[in-house]
Design an enzyme around this catalytic site. Structure first.
Site, PDB file in Angstrom:
ATOM      1  N   VAL A 187      36.066 -22.489   2.849  1.00 30.85           N
ATOM      2  CA  VAL A 187      36.199 -20.912   2.683  1.00 30.85           C
ATOM      3  C   VAL A 187      36.617 -20.822   1.271  1.00 30.85           C
ATOM      4  O   VAL A 187      36.574 -19.716   0.668  1.00 30.85           O
ATOM      5  CB  VAL A 187      37.403 -20.548   3.520  1.00 30.85           C
ATOM      6  CG1 VAL A 187      37.138 -20.557   4.873  1.00 30.85           C
ATOM      7  CG2 VAL A 187      38.825 -21.468   3.174  1.00 30.85           C
ATOM      8  N   TYR A 227      52.239 -21.130  -2.333  1.00 35.27           N
ATOM      9  CA  TYR A 227      51.876 -20.719  -1.035  1.00 35.27           C
ATOM     10  C   TYR A 227      52.285 -19.495  -0.439  1.00 35.27           C
ATOM     11  O   TYR A 227      51.430 -18.798  -0.192  1.00 35.27           O
ATOM     12  CB  TYR A 227      52.303 -22.078  -0.128  1.00 35.27           C
ATOM     13  CG  TYR A 227      52.272 -21.689   1.530  1.00 35.27           C
ATOM     14  CD1 TYR A 227      51.028 -22.388   2.192  1.00 35.27           C
ATOM     15  CD2 TYR A 227      53.109 -21.086   2.223  1.00 35.27           C
ATOM     16  CE1 TYR A 227      51.041 -22.052   3.408  1.00 35.27           C
ATOM     17  CE2 TYR A 227      52.667 -20.749   3.713  1.00 35.27           C
ATOM     18  CZ  TYR A 227      51.525 -21.456   4.191  1.00 35.27           C
ATOM     19  OH  TYR A 227      51.384 -21.162   5.540  1.00 35.27           O
TER      20      TYR A 227
END
Length: 221
Positions: A57, A145
Site C-alpha cells: 500500500v 503512529y
C-alpha cells in the site's frame, strides 16, 4: 464467486486483517487478502478460503495491477499499518513510512475503487484506525503512529462528504488486540477486534457514514 460481494482487506495476512477476512467470508463475501509478502499472503489466503493479491500500500504504482487482479470491489478494508515508537521528530523515515502506509495508501485505494462502487450503486469502505489517533484521547499514539491515524480519521470525514450516499465510509478502532503489533498483553482477541470492522463492512443502506466507532458504538474524535 458469482453473486457474492467482494471485499479487499489490506494487510490481511495476519492479526486483525486476517480475522476481518475470515469474518467476511463467514458473512458470505468473497474475501481478497492484500499483502506485501507474497508467500505469507498466499499461505494465509489458502488457509481461510480467500483469494490473494500482492499489494504494497506504500507503493501506488502497483495498485492498479493488484486491483485488476482482485476484480470489482464492493468492500475495501484499509487495515495495513506500521508502528514506530521513536519520538516523532527523531526518525523522519518512520514518519514517511507511517504516512505512506496509513494515510497515502488508503487515500490512493479509495480514489481508485470509489468510482466503480458509485457506478454499481454500492460500496463499504472501512479505515482501521485507532483511539491513539483521537484528539479527544490526547493523540496518545507513539511516534508518528498517532499522527498518521489522526490524519486517516480526517480523511474519513472529508472523503465521506464527497462520496455518494450509496458508499458508506467509516473509521474504527479495534481496541488493544493480541497481535504481533499489539503484543500478547492485549485485552481482545483478533476476532473481537475485527467485529466492528465486519459490521461496518456489511452496513445496511441506512447505516452511518463519516463516523468513528469502537465496539459498534461512536467514538470521540
Amino acid at each position: 464467486m458469482s453473486g457474492k460481494r467482494t471485499a479487499l482487506v489490506t494487510g490481511g495476512n495476519r492479526g486483525i486483517g486476517l480475522a476481518i477476512a475470515k469474518g467476511l467470508i463467514a458473512q458470505g463475501l468473497d474475501a481478497v487478502i492484500g499483502a506485501r509478502n507474497a508467500d505469507e499472503g498466499a499461505k494465509a489466503a489458502q488457509a481461510i478460503g480467500a483469494r490473494f493479491v500482492q499489494l504494497d500500500v506504500s507503493d501506488p504504482s502497483g495498485m492498479d495491477a493488484a486491483l485488476a487482479e482482485a476484480g470489482p470491489l464492493d468492500v475495501l478494508i484499509n487495515n495495513a499499518g506500521v508502528l514506530s515508537t521513536d519520538p516523532v521528530l527523531d526518525n523522519p523515515q518512520a514518519f514517511d513510512d507511517a504516512i505512506a502506509v496509513m494515510l497515502k495508501g488508503p487515500y490512493e485505494l479509495i480514489r481508485r475503487v470509489a468510482p466503480g462502487m458509485a457506478e454499481r450503486g454500492y460500496g463499504r469502505i472501512v479505515n482501521v484506525s485507532s483511539e491513539w489517533g483521537s484528539f479527544a484521547s490526547g493523540l496518545a499514539g507513539p511516534g508518528p503512529y498517532g499522527l498518521a491515524k489522526a490524519a486517516l480519521n480526517g480523511l474519513t470525514v472529508a472523503a465521506a462528504r464527497d462520496l455518494p450516499s450509496s458508499i458508506k465510509l467509516n473509521s474504527m478502532c479495534p481496541g488493544w488486540v493480541r497481535t504481533r503489533m499489539g503484543g500478547e498483553a492485549g485485552s481482545k482477541s483478533p476476532e473481537e477486534g475485527a467485529d466492528t470492522a465486519i459490521w461496518l463492512a456489511t452496513l445496511d443502506d441506512d447505516g452511518p457514514t463519516g463516523g468513528f466507532f469502537q465496539d459498534r458504538k461512536p467514538l470521540a474524535w
